[in-house]
Design an enzyme around this catalytic site. Sequence first.
Site, PDB file in Angstrom:
ATOM      1  N   CYS A  17       0.840  -1.193   0.000  1.00  0.00           N
ATOM      2  CA  CYS A  17       0.000   0.000   0.000  1.00  0.00           C
ATOM      3  C   CYS A  17       0.876   1.245   0.000  1.00  0.00           C
ATOM      4  O   CYS A  17       2.105   1.161   0.118  1.00  0.00           O
ATOM      5  CB  CYS A  17      -0.936   0.024   1.209  1.00  0.00           C
ATOM      6  N   CYS A  58       3.291   1.670   2.857  1.00  0.00           N
ATOM      7  CA  CYS A  58       4.583   0.975   2.753  1.00  0.00           C
ATOM      8  C   CYS A  58       5.596   1.850   2.031  1.00  0.00           C
ATOM      9  O   CYS A  58       6.744   1.986   2.462  1.00  0.00           O
ATOM     10  CB  CYS A  58       4.414  -0.347   1.998  1.00  0.00           C
ATOM     11  N   ASP A  81      -3.996  15.408 -28.519  1.00  0.00           N
ATOM     12  CA  ASP A  81      -3.073  15.007 -29.578  1.00  0.00           C
ATOM     13  C   ASP A  81      -3.855  14.986 -30.892  1.00  0.00           C
ATOM     14  O   ASP A  81      -5.083  14.874 -30.890  1.00  0.00           O
ATOM     15  CB  ASP A  81      -2.511  13.618 -29.251  1.00  0.00           C
TER      16      ASP A  81
END
Length: 716
Positions: free
Chosen positions: A23, A26, A416
């Site tokens: 997660c 961490c 784009d």
Amino acid sequence: MTLAATERHPEGDVELAIEGMTCAACAARIERRLERLDGVRARVDLAAERARVALTTPVAVEELVATVERLGFGARPVTDDRPPAPADGRVERSLRRRVAVALLLGLPVAHVSMGLAVDPALRFAGSPLVLLTLAAPVVTWCAWPFHRAAVVNLRHGTASMDTLVSLGIIASVAGSIVSGPLYLDVALVVTLFLLVGRLFEAGARRRAGEAVRALAALRPRDAVLRRNGEEVRVPVSWLRAGDEIVARPGEALAADGEVVEGECALDTSVLTGEAAPREAGRGDSVEAGAIVVGGRLVVRVTRAATDSGLARMVQLVERTRTERANAQRLADRICAIFVPAVLALAAATFAGWTIVGGPAFAASLSVLVIACPCALGLATPMALMAATDRGAREGIFLTGHRALEAAHAVDVVVLDKTGTVTTGRMSVVDVAAAPGVDIRDVVRWAAAVENASEHPLAAALVALARESVGTPPPVTGFTSLSGLGARGTVEGATVTVGSARLLDAEGLDPDVVDVAGWERAGRTTVLVGRNGVVVGAFALVDEVKPEAAAAVATLRDLDVRTVLLTGDHKAAARRAAEEIGVDDVVAGVDPDEKAAAIDRLRAAGASVAMVGDGVNDSPALARADLGLAMGSGTDVALGTADMILVRDRLDVVPAALALARATRRTIRRNLAWAFAYNTAALPVAALGLLNPVVAGATMALSSAVVVASSLRLRRP
């Protein structure tokens, strides 16, 4: 090369591969611990499982690795330019197995447990032992990811949502052992729902981590080096400035350089997004990743492969992804304060009621059960799953949480051109014939030659012929002219098809046909010569998608400004912009410049969404606040984006923004409800006014409210 254990890495960057993160907490823990070392700044990418460490003073790589390992994670230095290894899916397979067991055992047991709580007469001989036995695999093996994380947190003196989940499960089971199977439903439902959320998040991380791998895979692994008249294939890492490399038809250039021999067409769409191939000859600059079409080039390397434009694109996406990973989700931020507060309240409740002789265990258990953040844990994944279900029906796919945080403020959409606003396929829009020449003959002669060609423009000329004059006549003596065009004998005459540069080089006067107006309008021109005389010409364009103008108009109604950002030349960009009605145009830019244009818009205070489909768009997609990739795009663009528009229609963009905004509002509403519910219920539980059974029912009701709120997203 492997770094020695005692080697102190010089100032600069070190990259570590990290194993075992589950997660954002961490990743944050690893960053904080690494930054306690002198001269270290760290950024951890959860999706790619990499840590980029910037050093201002020399630090032993072994010390960096040991620091991470002391936290309970695996680490190793990355010492080459290979892309990260693809995820093997072990985490997802493990979570699927745990979810399956929790469904098969947990739901029936939870149902019976709740029934016994409502009507004790349903109790049968040995029912507590039977239910506890069936529940044991769920609250131990299935819930092990939460228990393990809680133990790791405890060992390092920290707490997270996993800590509270683990304690809530353990407390519910303990209460069931003491008082009968009254609280098993709490433990089992919490385990099941949070495992489903963890499974969803693991899939999102895996998909996101594929972006950098796909982009890095575009770099050729070897090249043909020409030295002293001999050609030998070598790894691209051997190439240095001044080396000469040979590229044959169909091969991608291994490094940036300058053409010293040969002429050909180059497919540069991977770098520029331009649909039409670019001609390259002696003295022209060429870029790594461009594909040689219909010719052979000898290129003098001007930059090592690791410094090429394509390599810089990889680095840019990696760096931007690392920046994204720093933001923790709102639930984690709430739990950082909430979890320690709940633990302290449960302990104080137990101590207080013990002193006064009250229901210490029941009251403290009620605190833990009522506070078990099931609703907090469900708030995000349930909303995401509901949004994904609706998005699939509308042609929208969310790839992660970041879109939800960014979409509400978007006021500029950057588009784009090739493959996004346009179809990405060239088609003939006009034909001209020299005086006295039948246009139908021009089409027949050109198509006859191009029918034997593999040039990207040839298909458009052949398609026109088959629609208007039938099957082209046969050609003999076909010759490809180094990517500039082609020549062959058709009906006894020599026919040449190609650019004005080609015909002029062969002594034909290209000005016989007036194509200047076409070129000013941004059209690609192809001329046709027959027996030494120019007889006609074709104008080709990359057609604008039919829904593009309506999509831009809808965005304008939403008070969103639009910008066309393309590597194509200015005339073609202006033509497309006028046709669809965008507000601004930025043309002729390379991938780095696209990303810089996004940065300039953001620096001016705009919240920017980028819509693209090509590899060349991936840095801009990564730099934007919100990246949207067309479904027909490359794997790199799809992996880098926050949203994928699977219907490949531009009118899905406004709908995607609306869905993301609605999902974000739902998540915030869910979190607000869950947090408010816990805040209001905790004092009641601590005062002993809430029976643990009622606390469990209330917690389940809170989760049901969050689920119902999330499911509203499935309705348009």
